[in-house]
Design a protein around this motif. Sequence first.
Motif, mmCIF file in Angstrom:
data_model
loop_
_atom_site.group_PDB
_atom_site.id
_atom_site.type_symbol
_atom_site.label_atom_id
_atom_site.label_comp_id
_atom_site.label_asym_id
_atom_site.label_seq_id
_atom_site.Cartn_x
_atom_site.Cartn_y
_atom_site.Cartn_z
ATOM 1 N N TRP A 36 0.858 -1.178 0.000
ATOM 2 C CA TRP A 36 0.000 0.000 0.000
ATOM 3 C C TRP A 36 0.905 1.242 0.000
ATOM 4 C CZ3 TRP A 36 -5.143 0.114 -0.622
ATOM 5 C CH2 TRP A 36 -5.867 -1.055 -0.385
ATOM 6 N N TYR A 37 0.569 2.182 -0.860
ATOM 7 C CA TYR A 37 1.249 3.471 -0.928
ATOM 8 C C TYR A 37 0.216 4.563 -0.648
ATOM 9 C CZ TYR A 37 5.456 1.621 -3.250
ATOM 10 O OH TYR A 37 6.629 0.964 -3.557
ATOM 11 N N ARG A 38 0.718 5.755 -0.356
ATOM 12 C CA ARG A 38 -0.181 6.905 -0.228
ATOM 13 C C ARG A 38 0.511 8.146 -0.792
ATOM 14 N NH1 ARG A 38 -0.395 7.643 6.399
ATOM 15 N NH2 ARG A 38 1.731 8.473 6.694
ATOM 16 N N GLN A 39 -0.323 9.094 -1.172
ATOM 17 C CA GLN A 39 0.208 10.317 -1.780
ATOM 18 C C GLN A 39 -0.681 11.493 -1.420
ATOM 19 O OE1 GLN A 39 0.533 10.217 -6.084
ATOM 20 N NE2 GLN A 39 2.251 11.643 -6.022
ATOM 21 N N THR A 40 -0.040 12.603 -1.071
ATOM 22 C CA THR A 40 -0.739 13.862 -0.833
ATOM 23 C C THR A 40 -0.282 14.865 -1.884
ATOM 24 O OG1 THR A 40 0.970 14.512 0.760
ATOM 25 C CG2 THR A 40 -1.029 13.483 1.634
ATOM 26 N N TYR A 61 6.516 -1.884 7.540
ATOM 27 C CA TYR A 61 5.697 -0.696 7.666
ATOM 28 C C TYR A 61 6.554 0.561 7.717
ATOM 29 C CZ TYR A 61 2.110 -4.037 9.044
ATOM 30 O OH TYR A 61 1.225 -5.093 9.050
ATOM 31 N N ALA A 62 5.997 1.647 7.212
ATOM 32 C CA ALA A 62 6.639 2.948 7.392
ATOM 33 C C ALA A 62 6.601 3.300 8.869
ATOM 34 C CB ALA A 62 5.901 4.004 6.572
ATOM 35 N N ASP A 63 7.620 4.007 9.327
ATOM 36 C CA ASP A 63 7.683 4.361 10.749
ATOM 37 C C ASP A 63 6.440 5.124 11.205
ATOM 38 O OD1 ASP A 63 11.275 5.037 10.832
ATOM 39 O OD2 ASP A 63 10.138 3.173 11.048
ATOM 40 N N ALA A 64 5.887 5.927 10.316
ATOM 41 C CA ALA A 64 4.748 6.780 10.686
ATOM 42 C C ALA A 64 3.485 5.993 11.009
ATOM 43 C CB ALA A 64 4.461 7.772 9.569
ATOM 44 N N VAL A 65 3.418 4.732 10.559
ATOM 45 C CA VAL A 65 2.181 3.959 10.752
ATOM 46 C C VAL A 65 2.392 2.707 11.595
ATOM 47 C CG1 VAL A 65 1.353 4.801 8.525
ATOM 48 C CG2 VAL A 65 2.378 2.517 8.680
ATOM 49 N N LYS A 66 3.615 2.433 12.006
ATOM 50 C CA LYS A 66 3.890 1.234 12.807
ATOM 51 C C LYS A 66 3.051 1.229 14.074
ATOM 52 C CE LYS A 66 8.604 0.080 11.403
ATOM 53 N NZ LYS A 66 10.040 0.102 11.796
ATOM 54 N N GLY A 67 2.469 0.080 14.340
ATOM 55 C CA GLY A 67 1.644 -0.056 15.532
ATOM 56 C C GLY A 67 0.210 0.391 15.345
ATOM 57 N N ASP A 91 -2.584 11.275 8.221
ATOM 58 C CA ASP A 91 -2.828 10.082 7.395
ATOM 59 C C ASP A 91 -3.699 10.399 6.182
ATOM 60 O OD1 ASP A 91 -3.126 8.267 10.460
ATOM 61 O OD2 ASP A 91 -1.399 8.301 9.111
ATOM 62 N N THR A 92 -4.212 11.613 6.113
ATOM 63 C CA THR A 92 -5.033 12.009 4.972
ATOM 64 C C THR A 92 -4.227 11.930 3.688
ATOM 65 O OG1 THR A 92 -6.436 13.455 6.318
ATOM 66 C CG2 THR A 92 -6.323 13.908 3.952
ATOM 67 N N ALA A 93 -4.731 11.184 2.714
ATOM 68 C CA ALA A 93 -4.019 10.980 1.458
ATOM 69 C C ALA A 93 -4.877 10.122 0.540
ATOM 70 C CB ALA A 93 -2.678 10.274 1.705
ATOM 71 N N VAL A 94 -4.419 10.010 -0.703
ATOM 72 C CA VAL A 94 -4.974 8.990 -1.598
ATOM 73 C C VAL A 94 -4.123 7.740 -1.414
ATOM 74 C CG1 VAL A 94 -5.477 8.331 -3.963
ATOM 75 C CG2 VAL A 94 -5.781 10.715 -3.240
ATOM 76 N N GLN A 116 -9.516 7.733 -1.649
ATOM 77 C CA GLN A 116 -9.236 8.875 -0.778
ATOM 78 C C GLN A 116 -9.556 8.535 0.674
ATOM 79 O OE1 GLN A 116 -8.068 12.183 -1.549
ATOM 80 N NE2 GLN A 116 -7.943 12.299 0.692
ATOM 81 N N VAL A 117 -8.616 8.854 1.547
ATOM 82 C CA VAL A 117 -8.826 8.762 2.989
ATOM 83 C C VAL A 117 -8.640 10.153 3.569
ATOM 84 C CG1 VAL A 117 -7.933 7.865 5.166
ATOM 85 C CG2 VAL A 117 -8.097 6.364 3.165
#
Length: 121
Positions: A36-40, A61-67, A91-94, A116-117
């Motif tokens: 899974w990727y995300r982009q803003t 996992y990316a550090d920003a989302v671990k856990g 976390d808002t992104a596509v 979109q999230v």
Amino acid sequence: QVQLAESGGGLVLPGGSLRLSCAASGSIASIIAMSWYRQTPGKQREVVASINISNDGITSYADAVKGRFTISRDSAIRTMYLQMNSLKPDDTAVYYCFLRTYSGGRLYTYWGQGTQVTVSS
């Protein structure tokens, strides 16, 4: 032709949860990895979570989302999931699903159309 279709995005309050799904269709060769990727806007697409199918399904996992985020898949129905908990406005992104396969000595990559999230109060 392989197609990936994401679903499950939407608007959620900070601290809430969402589960994204990515359904694969078409003729799929040997899967190497699923991610899974995300982009803003104005930023590069970044990887959020991955499953290394060729390495015993090890996840990363990316550090920003671990856990907070969990990647999983159901190979029987060719669907990948991203469970997102304790969501933050950052976390808002596509969110895009990504598939890497191997066939006939070549690597192939596929992207979904994105979902979109939005995390906001």
